[in-house]
Write an enzyme that holds these catalytic residues in place. Structure first.
Site, PDB file in Angstrom:
ATOM      1  N   ASP A   1      -4.111   0.833  -9.429  1.00 20.50           N
ATOM      2  CA  ASP A   1      -5.547   0.601  -9.569  1.00 20.50           C
ATOM      3  C   ASP A   1      -5.931   0.374 -11.026  1.00 20.50           C
ATOM      4  OD1 ASP A   1      -5.572   1.058  -6.879  1.00 20.50           O
ATOM      5  OD2 ASP A   1      -6.525   3.022  -6.991  1.00 20.50           O
TER       6      ASP A   1
ATOM      7  N   GLY B   1     -16.106   4.382  -1.824  1.00 15.94           N
ATOM      8  CA  GLY B   1     -15.370   4.705  -0.604  1.00 15.94           C
ATOM      9  C   GLY B   1     -14.827   3.503   0.128  1.00 15.94           C
TER      10      GLY B   1
ATOM     11  N   GLU C   1       0.840  -1.200   0.000  1.00 17.98           N
ATOM     12  CA  GLU C   1       0.000   0.000   0.000  1.00 17.98           C
ATOM     13  C   GLU C   1       0.872   1.246   0.000  1.00 17.98           C
ATOM     14  OE1 GLU C   1      -3.192   0.054  -1.180  1.00 17.98           O
ATOM     15  OE2 GLU C   1      -3.579  -1.425   0.391  1.00 17.98           O
ATOM     16  N   HIS C   2       0.497   2.224  -0.822  1.00 19.37           N
ATOM     17  CA  HIS C   2       1.232   3.487  -0.977  1.00 19.37           C
ATOM     18  C   HIS C   2       2.663   3.267  -1.458  1.00 19.37           C
ATOM     19  CE1 HIS C   2      -1.822   6.254   0.582  1.00 19.37           C
ATOM     20  NE2 HIS C   2      -2.153   5.273   1.396  1.00 19.37           N
ATOM     21  N   THR C   3       2.888   2.132  -2.098  1.00 14.49           N
ATOM     22  CA  THR C   3       4.213   1.862  -2.671  1.00 14.49           C
ATOM     23  C   THR C   3       4.246   2.147  -4.167  1.00 14.49           C
ATOM     24  OG1 THR C   3       3.545  -0.446  -2.924  1.00 14.49           O
ATOM     25  CG2 THR C   3       4.869   0.086  -0.996  1.00 14.49           C
ATOM     26  N   ASP C   4       3.068   2.229  -4.808  1.00  8.61           N
ATOM     27  CA  ASP C   4       3.073   2.330  -6.271  1.00  8.61           C
ATOM     28  C   ASP C   4       3.698   3.636  -6.740  1.00  8.61           C
ATOM     29  OD1 ASP C   4       0.843   3.725  -5.286  1.00  8.61           O
ATOM     30  OD2 ASP C   4      -0.508   3.053  -6.882  1.00  8.61           O
TER      31      ASP C   4
ATOM     32  N   SER D   1     -13.207   4.345  -9.165  1.00  9.79           N
ATOM     33  CA  SER D   1     -12.817   5.328 -10.189  1.00  9.79           C
ATOM     34  C   SER D   1     -11.956   4.682 -11.268  1.00  9.79           C
ATOM     35  CB  SER D   1     -12.073   6.506  -9.551  1.00  9.79           C
ATOM     36  OG  SER D   1     -10.894   6.084  -8.897  1.00  9.79           O
TER      37      SER D   1
ATOM     38  N   GLY E   1     -12.304   1.597  -0.865  1.00  6.29           N
ATOM     39  CA  GLY E   1     -10.907   1.321  -1.165  1.00  6.29           C
ATOM     40  C   GLY E   1     -10.722   0.274  -2.237  1.00  6.29           C
TER      41      GLY E   1
ATOM     42  N   TYR F   1      -4.121  12.612   0.709  1.00  7.68           N
ATOM     43  CA  TYR F   1      -3.329  11.719  -0.147  1.00  7.68           C
ATOM     44  C   TYR F   1      -2.089  12.439  -0.655  1.00  7.68           C
ATOM     45  CZ  TYR F   1      -2.326   8.551  -4.065  1.00  7.68           C
ATOM     46  OH  TYR F   1      -1.726   7.694  -4.951  1.00  7.68           O
TER      47      TYR F   1
END
Length: 386
Positions: free
Chosen positions: A171, A120, A33-36, A126, A122, A221
């Site tokens: 995503d 919402g 997570e949050h590594t991309d 989108s 996760g 973010y």
């Protein structure tokens, strides 16, 4: 997903003629997570929930959209340089612009769509919307000449340019490239990826949705992304002979060397990213050995880091994580960008019923509503349905 629901609304709101139906999925991410956007590794898979759209060229220079769930209709001209105000329509407007930039001669079309990705949660509704329309426009107007990677990148560019979320590529990648029964390890720096069969015997993968909505547009973010970039700048200044493009390029001793040169907040967030990079690779090794206990341990470690270091959790998600731990769940963590949404849980079959019952009962007692529960089915990426 309900084809008849899309078709009936399309016929009702347009000229009675039918078009082609397309679908693109949301995604889960087992770990990473949050590594991309930091050039690291992620481990996503497409799911059996997503966006379904019926699309038909209309012979005009106008795009007419109907959002079935919202009961909202929007139209704009092909060459509109501003775009619609409705936030949901800006995703499709952005995809139109990006596909045109890739050489697809997009003409006017009518479209009706709906989604069953919980908003919402996760699971990236989108990206599913972007991928669905990118695939549709490529099929209808581009003779399928645009590559899967370019479709995924068009979705990412839409988020950056037209929505205001400076997201990574995971995503959209998962929504476009997903395959049934397989997770994917993606190297976000090189874009190399590998499919991993995912059929954990004796375990279920389940999402528990807190139903706390999060909004990623704006500071929460982007602030975290800025923290990572601040540390990269410090690394570049401290080690002028080494090239640092993202935190992926940093080693633990190098991060420690610049600890005094960055804020405590920026250091702590970078510390999480380096740890998460290591955890994804550990999970890959564990999956190859069928070692789901290690997978679960790394999931718990990720949750702790997201909550205490990256600070993207919330009280409700921490509560669900603790309930999982108390009830013997093998692994549990917050999933997605954060600030609400789901936990993803790896649960032994014989503990599943009790865990779900306890989670619903105790969460409802504390927060006044039951969480929603979704069993995860790893499914196909963006495609034409009919």
């Amino acid at each position: 997903m309900d084809i008849e629901r899309v078709r009936s609304r399309f016929i009702k709101h347009f000229d009675g003629k039918t078009g082609n139906i397309y679908m693109a999925p949301g995604r889960i991410n087992l770990i990473g997570e949050h590594t991309d956007y930091n050039g690291g590794f992620v481990f996503p898979g497409a799911v059996n929930k997503g966006i379904m759209a019926e699309v038909r060229p209309n012979g005009l220079e106008t795009i007419i959209l109907y959002a079935i769930d919202l009961k909202d209709k929007v139209e704009f001209k092909i060459n509109d340089t501003v775009g619609p105000r409705a936030s949901w329509a800006r995703y499709i407007y952005g995809i139109v612009q990006e596909m045109k930039a890739l050489g697809v001669p997009v003409k006017g079309f009518n479209a009706a769509f709906y989604g069953d990705v919980p908003l919402g949660a996760g699971m990236s509704s989108s990206a599913a919307l972007e991928s669905c329309f990118a695939y549709a426009l490529n099929d209808l107007f581009g003779d399928n000449k645009v590559s899967k990677w370019d479709m995924a990148l068009a979705g990412q560019a839409t988020e950056h340019k037209y929505v205001g979320v400076n997201c990574g590529i995971m995503d959209q990648f998962a929504s476009v490239f997903g395959e049934e029964g397989k997770l994917m390890r993606l190297d976000c720096r090189s874009r190399e990826f590998e499919y991993y069969p995912f059929n954990p015997q004796g375990y279920k993968l389940v999402l528990v949705n807190s139903k706390v909505k999060h909004e990623l547009v704006g500071s929460p973010y982007n602030d975290r992304r800025n923290s990572c970039e601040n540390v990269v700048k410090a690394l570049c200044a401290h080690f002028p002979t080494k090239k640092f493009e993202t935190l992926r390029d940093a080693e633990w001793d190098e991060l420690e060397a610049v600890k005094a040169e960055v804020s405590v907040e920026d250091y702590t967030r970078a510390h999480f990213v380096l740890g998460e990079k290591d955890r994804v690779l550990a999970v890959c090794d564990a999956l190859e050995k069928g070692d789901y206990e290690t997978v679960g341990q790394k999931m718990y470690e990720t949750h702790k880091g997201l909550s205490k270091e990256y600070e993207v959790s919330c009280e409700e998600l921490d509560f669900l994580n603790e309930l999982a731990k108390e009830n013997g769940v093998t692994g549990s963590r917050i999933m997605g960008g954060g600030f609400g949404g789901c936990t993803i849980n790896l649960v032994k079959d014989d503990l599943y019923d009790r865990f779900i019952a306890v989670a619903k009962e105790k969460f409802n007692a504390k927060y006044g509503h039951e969480p929603e529960v979704y069993d995860v089915v790893i499914s196909q990426g963006a495609h034409k349905v009919c």
